[in-house]
Design a protein around this motif. Structure first.
Motif, PDB file in Angstrom:
ATOM      1  N   TYR A 501       6.322   3.005   2.483  1.00 11.20           N
ATOM      2  CA  TYR A 501       7.546   3.453   1.783  1.00 11.20           C
ATOM      3  C   TYR A 501       7.716   4.960   1.936  1.00 11.20           C
ATOM      4  O   TYR A 501       8.775   5.450   2.347  1.00 11.20           O
ATOM      5  CB  TYR A 501       7.469   3.071   0.313  1.00 11.20           C
ATOM      6  N   TYR A 502       6.681   5.723   1.586  1.00 12.38           N
ATOM      7  CA  TYR A 502       6.772   7.183   1.673  1.00 12.38           C
ATOM      8  C   TYR A 502       6.826   7.654   3.120  1.00 12.38           C
ATOM      9  O   TYR A 502       7.541   8.616   3.440  1.00 12.38           O
ATOM     10  CB  TYR A 502       5.595   7.830   0.950  1.00 12.38           C
ATOM     11  N   ALA A 503       6.061   7.023   4.010  1.00  9.89           N
ATOM     12  CA  ALA A 503       6.067   7.428   5.414  1.00  9.89           C
ATOM     13  C   ALA A 503       7.466   7.289   6.014  1.00  9.89           C
ATOM     14  O   ALA A 503       7.913   8.141   6.791  1.00  9.89           O
ATOM     15  CB  ALA A 503       5.061   6.591   6.200  1.00  9.89           C
ATOM     16  N   LYS A 504       8.169   6.240   5.645  1.00 12.08           N
ATOM     17  CA  LYS A 504       9.538   6.065   6.121  1.00 12.08           C
ATOM     18  C   LYS A 504      10.480   7.043   5.427  1.00 12.08           C
ATOM     19  O   LYS A 504      11.330   7.668   6.071  1.00 12.08           O
ATOM     20  CB  LYS A 504       9.991   4.621   5.876  1.00 12.08           C
ATOM     21  N   LYS A 505      10.334   7.192   4.123  1.00 14.65           N
ATOM     22  CA  LYS A 505      11.194   8.084   3.340  1.00 14.65           C
ATOM     23  C   LYS A 505      11.109   9.517   3.863  1.00 14.65           C
ATOM     24  O   LYS A 505      12.116  10.223   3.968  1.00 14.65           O
ATOM     25  CB  LYS A 505      10.778   8.019   1.874  1.00 14.65           C
ATOM     26  N   TYR A 506       9.904   9.966   4.180  1.00 15.52           N
ATOM     27  CA  TYR A 506       9.700  11.347   4.613  1.00 15.52           C
ATOM     28  C   TYR A 506       9.805  11.532   6.123  1.00 15.52           C
ATOM     29  O   TYR A 506       9.682  12.651   6.621  1.00 15.52           O
ATOM     30  CB  TYR A 506       8.317  11.828   4.161  1.00 15.52           C
ATOM     31  N   GLY A 507      10.009  10.446   6.862  1.00 15.28           N
ATOM     32  CA  GLY A 507      10.108  10.553   8.311  1.00 15.28           C
ATOM     33  C   GLY A 507       8.774  10.737   9.006  1.00 15.28           C
ATOM     34  O   GLY A 507       8.711  11.198  10.148  1.00 15.28           O
ATOM     35  N   PHE A 508       7.677  10.356   8.349  1.00 17.99           N
ATOM     36  CA  PHE A 508       6.346  10.484   8.949  1.00 17.99           C
ATOM     37  C   PHE A 508       6.065   9.371   9.954  1.00 17.99           C
ATOM     38  O   PHE A 508       5.217   9.534  10.833  1.00 17.99           O
ATOM     39  CB  PHE A 508       5.251  10.437   7.880  1.00 17.99           C
ATOM     40  N   ALA A 509       6.729   8.218   9.789  1.00 18.51           N
ATOM     41  CA  ALA A 509       6.432   7.066  10.639  1.00 18.51           C
ATOM     42  C   ALA A 509       7.630   6.126  10.663  1.00 18.51           C
ATOM     43  O   ALA A 509       8.482   6.155   9.768  1.00 18.51           O
ATOM     44  CB  ALA A 509       5.196   6.320  10.130  1.00 18.51           C
ATOM     45  N   LYS A 510       7.663   5.279  11.679  1.00 19.46           N
ATOM     46  CA  LYS A 510       8.598   4.162  11.708  1.00 19.46           C
ATOM     47  C   LYS A 510       7.847   2.906  11.291  1.00 19.46           C
ATOM     48  O   LYS A 510       6.668   2.738  11.632  1.00 19.46           O
ATOM     49  CB  LYS A 510       9.198   3.989  13.096  1.00 19.46           C
ATOM     50  N   ILE A 511       8.542   2.030  10.582  1.00 22.78           N
ATOM     51  CA  ILE A 511       7.939   0.794  10.092  1.00 22.78           C
ATOM     52  C   ILE A 511       8.322  -0.329  11.038  1.00 22.78           C
ATOM     53  O   ILE A 511       9.500  -0.493  11.382  1.00 22.78           O
ATOM     54  CB  ILE A 511       8.400   0.481   8.659  1.00 22.78           C
ATOM     55  N   ILE A 512       7.331  -1.092  11.454  1.00 23.14           N
ATOM     56  CA  ILE A 512       7.578  -2.199  12.372  1.00 23.14           C
ATOM     57  C   ILE A 512       6.938  -3.465  11.793  1.00 23.14           C
ATOM     58  O   ILE A 512       6.043  -3.404  10.952  1.00 23.14           O
ATOM     59  CB  ILE A 512       7.024  -1.914  13.782  1.00 23.14           C
ATOM     60  N   GLY A 513       7.427  -4.601  12.234  1.00 22.10           N
ATOM     61  CA  GLY A 513       6.880  -5.861  11.743  1.00 22.10           C
ATOM     62  C   GLY A 513       7.839  -6.561  10.823  1.00 22.10           C
ATOM     63  O   GLY A 513       9.028  -6.732  11.151  1.00 22.10           O
ATOM     64  N   GLU A 514       7.377  -6.938   9.640  1.00 20.77           N
ATOM     65  CA  GLU A 514       8.193  -7.634   8.642  1.00 20.77           C
ATOM     66  C   GLU A 514       8.198  -6.842   7.347  1.00 20.77           C
ATOM     67  O   GLU A 514       7.373  -5.946   7.140  1.00 20.77           O
ATOM     68  CB  GLU A 514       7.645  -9.046   8.416  1.00 20.77           C
ATOM     69  N   LYS A 515       9.133  -7.167   6.458  1.00 15.87           N
ATOM     70  CA  LYS A 515       9.281  -6.424   5.197  1.00 15.87           C
ATOM     71  C   LYS A 515       7.978  -6.445   4.408  1.00 15.87           C
ATOM     72  O   LYS A 515       7.317  -7.473   4.306  1.00 15.87           O
ATOM     73  CB  LYS A 515      10.407  -7.029   4.353  1.00 15.87           C
ATOM     74  N   SER A 516       7.624  -5.303   3.852  1.00 17.90           N
ATOM     75  CA  SER A 516       6.397  -5.214   3.055  1.00 17.90           C
ATOM     76  C   SER A 516       6.573  -5.917   1.712  1.00 17.90           C
ATOM     77  O   SER A 516       7.678  -6.292   1.315  1.00 17.90           O
ATOM     78  CB  SER A 516       5.986  -3.757   2.853  1.00 17.90           C
ATOM     79  N   GLY A 517       5.463  -6.069   0.978  1.00 21.88           N
ATOM     80  CA  GLY A 517       5.439  -6.971  -0.168  1.00 21.88           C
ATOM     81  C   GLY A 517       5.774  -6.388  -1.519  1.00 21.88           C
ATOM     82  O   GLY A 517       5.742  -7.096  -2.526  1.00 21.88           O
ATOM     83  N   GLY A 518       6.085  -5.077  -1.605  1.00 25.34           N
ATOM     84  CA  GLY A 518       6.411  -4.495  -2.906  1.00 25.34           C
ATOM     85  C   GLY A 518       5.170  -4.191  -3.727  1.00 25.34           C
ATOM     86  O   GLY A 518       4.068  -4.063  -3.213  1.00 25.34           O
ATOM     87  N   GLY A 519       5.380  -4.107  -5.050  1.00 23.51           N
ATOM     88  CA  GLY A 519       4.295  -3.782  -5.963  1.00 23.51           C
ATOM     89  C   GLY A 519       4.323  -2.323  -6.350  1.00 23.51           C
ATOM     90  O   GLY A 519       3.403  -1.569  -6.060  1.00 23.51           O
ATOM     91  N   GLU A 520       5.398  -1.892  -7.024  1.00 22.06           N
ATOM     92  CA  GLU A 520       5.590  -0.465  -7.303  1.00 22.06           C
ATOM     93  C   GLU A 520       4.855   0.021  -8.546  1.00 22.06           C
ATOM     94  O   GLU A 520       4.754   1.228  -8.771  1.00 22.06           O
ATOM     95  CB  GLU A 520       7.072  -0.142  -7.468  1.00 22.06           C
ATOM     96  N   CYS A 521       4.331  -0.878  -9.371  1.00 23.93           N
ATOM     97  CA  CYS A 521       3.733  -0.465 -10.637  1.00 23.93           C
ATOM     98  C   CYS A 521       2.246  -0.139 -10.481  1.00 23.93           C
ATOM     99  O   CYS A 521       1.499  -0.885  -9.836  1.00 23.93           O
ATOM    100  CB  CYS A 521       3.872  -1.563 -11.688  1.00 23.93           C
ATOM    101  N   VAL A 522       1.839   0.975 -11.087  1.00 22.46           N
ATOM    102  CA  VAL A 522       0.422   1.258 -11.219  1.00 22.46           C
ATOM    103  C   VAL A 522      -0.181   0.187 -12.129  1.00 22.46           C
ATOM    104  O   VAL A 522       0.443  -0.254 -13.091  1.00 22.46           O
ATOM    105  CB  VAL A 522       0.204   2.658 -11.823  1.00 22.46           C
ATOM    106  N   VAL A 523      -1.398  -0.255 -11.832  1.00 22.61           N
ATOM    107  CA  VAL A 523      -2.013  -1.343 -12.592  1.00 22.61           C
ATOM    108  C   VAL A 523      -2.734  -0.791 -13.821  1.00 22.61           C
ATOM    109  O   VAL A 523      -3.443   0.208 -13.741  1.00 22.61           O
ATOM    110  CB  VAL A 523      -3.004  -2.122 -11.708  1.00 22.61           C
TER     111      VAL A 523
END
Length: 578
Positions: A501-523
């Motif tokens: 998420y952050y790598a894409k947001k900040y332009g550090f990397a391109k995301i390839i493959g399939e949509k990631s699984g989420g899970g935004e909450c700290v446990v």
């Protein structure tokens, strides 16, 4: 459940000191609760006792508990006496401070003149208000100075949006039991204190009908004997004669309702108030039911309905006759479980065919590829001479990353680095931040955390010193050396979702493959009253704050380049898409 790691701040207050077990003095007033002295066994200390020590050294006799007149066997305890019991494992440099204002009772844990944690119990408002954290004060947590978490890194945190209130408020108006204020103190069930304070302290108490056992890990209930028997064995003896007490069932129901209504981080996903959701689905009725089969199904029903892979139980209380499977499964969880099996088998077959190991680097033309499945660090990172262990890369994801990227640099000719995170289920936020900094061009691994309860947004920033020369510069990162591509799937969850998420947001990397699984909450985590460890999506959300709006990443990250998961793990196949 093992010791947890919490990275939270402190609050500063001016304090005075008092401490010790406060046994309330009875007067002639006809109060609704009566004293019941109960022995408390410190299983945390007992677990590490010396061979020449007697079990009785960890027995605290006849501590002040109370019962409601005409009520059940639920043990009540005052705020002061509960704090005194926790003091068995609060470090000596900290002190308890108590203050009463009308029918409001405040307990502060302070180090010097700084308040690390404060709880205000409010009788009329029927709520607890909490600020700060107990984690730094407790002696049950590992010494992180011996770990690799802070090695090669510098962390900073500060508010981007200040909370509109300093304390987080949690209501107990809807619970079965009530608070009382006799004898000049504030009394609630022991299990209530464990439910609220245990989120910070990591400690809970287990009542077998005769004694109270203090513990920080379920294994202490099952594996640490006191005078010849474990707490779980004693509870089983009670269960075989009397069954699970109805009072315990009501305490479990109160804990479930209190936690989910006050601390569950994804209530908006339910489309209704979570208390209504639980009631409509018969959760309290199921928990307290005399029908053993129905009672045994309540966890399965809760977690199956929520279908949140951050939320569930880690064990069952077989000593109280619980038989439900500890693994929770809703439709999404079942789908992801099936995908995980498929991906692991596919990766194993690919690696076997290509004679690769889990730390192998694949090369093709100007591309290199490696993968990792978690964000981990080593609690014992130093050798006998005080130097970082040479093989630290085997147990620490940050140092593994450095090893892989340095090997790729040494190989030469590589422009594109593919990082396989398709089976990365998450881990420690601090490690994720360090790796995010490694991917950057400017040595900046910044994340944002929003506390849903008070609106506060915190910026957490990591810089790295990958060559351990004592400086933090652009020479310590790899964003200027390579183009990064991150492979994700629905199994890329939690921190395994946050990094892409952050790598894409900040332009550090391109995301390839399939949509990631989420899970935004700290446990967050703790224990239910019957000795069951839980984990739960908390009110603390990972995402991005632009100065006005906060964006979470619960929905997952859409890939820039779609690749079916049947093509994962072989660089020859992935290269065709790049």
């Amino acid at each position: 459940m093992k010791k947890r790691l919490f990275l939270v701040g402190a609050i500063a207050l001016s304090l005075t000191s008092c401490a010790g077990v406060l046994t309330m003095q009875h007067s002639s007033v006809n109060y609704p609760i009566v004293r019941k002295g109960v022995d408390v066994v410190d299983l945390i200390g007992l677990e590490s006792k010396g061979s020449d020590e007697a079990d009785s050294a960890y027995l605290h006799s006849n501590l002040p508990f109370y019962l409601v007149k005409g009520g059940d066997e639920t043990l009540y305890v005052s705020l002061e006496d509960y704090a005194a019991m926790l003091s068995f494992h609060i470090k000596g440099t900290y002190r308890n401070v108590f203050e009463k204002t009308g029918v409001n009772f405040a307990w502060t844990v302070a180090k010097g003149n700084t308040a690390e944690y404060q709880l205000i119990a409010q009788h009329v408002a029927e709520r607890f208000s909490v600020a700060g954290s107990l984690s730094g004060a407790m002696d049950i947590y590992p010494d992180l100075s011996k770990s690799s978490l802070y090695s090669g890194a510098s962390f900073y945190s500060g508010y981007l949006a200040r909370p509109y209130e300093s304390h987080l408020h949690s209501s107990f108006t809807f619970l079965h039991y009530k608070s009382y204020i006799p004898y000049g103190g504030f009394f609630v069930p022991l299990s209530w204190w464990d439910t609220e304070v245990g989120l910070n302290s990591g400690i809970a108490h287990f009542y077998d009908g005769e004694r109270v056992y203090q513990y920080s890990d379920v294994s202490q209930l099952t594996d640490v004997p006191f005078q010849g028997k474990t707490a779980a064995q004693r509870a089983m003896d009670y269960y075989l004669m009397h069954g699970m007490p109805s009072s315990l069932k009501n305490q479990i129901a109160d804990s479930v309702y209190y936690l989910f209504q006050n601390y569950y981080g994804l209530p908006h996903d339910l489309g209704m108030y979570i208390g209504t959701f639980l009631t409509r689905n018969g959760i309290r009725a199921g928990i307290v039911s005399e029908d053993r089969e129905k009672s045994n199904q309540y966890f399965e029903k809760i977690f199956g309905l929520l279908d949140d892979d951050h939320t569930g139980v880690l064990n069952v209380a077989s000593w109280w006759g619980e038989t439900v499977d500890a693994v929770w499964r809703g439709p999404n969880s079942k789908k992801r479980s099936s995908l995980a099996m498929e991906l692991r088998a596919q990766r194993a077959a690919t690696f076997e065919a290509k004679k690769l190991s889990s730390d192998s680097i694949q090369y093709k033309d100007d591309m290199a590829m490696f993968g990792f499945d978690s964000f981990a660090f080593d609690y014992e990172a130093f050798d006998a001479e005080g130097k970082l262990k040479e093989d630290l890369w085997k147990t620490d994801s940050f140092f593994y990353f450095i090893r892989q990227l340095e090997a790729i640099k040494s190989h030469g000719g590589v422009k594109k680095v593919i990082i396989d995170m398709s089976l990365n289920g998450g881990g420690v936020v601090g490690v994720m931040m360090k790796i995010l900094a490694l991917l950057s061009k400017n040595n900046d691994g910044t994340i944002h955390l929003r506390e849903h309860k008070n609106g506060g947004v915190t910026k957490m920033q990591a810089g790295v010193d990958s060559n351990l020369d004592g400086t933090f510069g652009i020479g310590d990162v790899y964003g200027n050396d390579f183009e990064f591509y991150i492979v994700t799937s629905d199994m890329s969850f939690s921190c395994g979702n946050a990094l892409p998420y952050y790598a894409k947001k900040y332009g550090f990397a391109k995301i390839i493959g399939e949509k990631s699984g989420g899970g935004e909450c700290v446990v967050c985590s703790g224990f239910y009253p019957q000795g069951v460890a839980y984990v739960m999506s908390s009110n603390n959300h990972i995402g991005y704050y632009d100065g006005k709006d906060f964006e979470g990443d619960e929905a997952g990250v859409q890939p820039d380049i779609g690749i079916p998961h049947s093509e994962f793990y072989d660089i020859e196949k992935i290269a065709a898409y790049l």
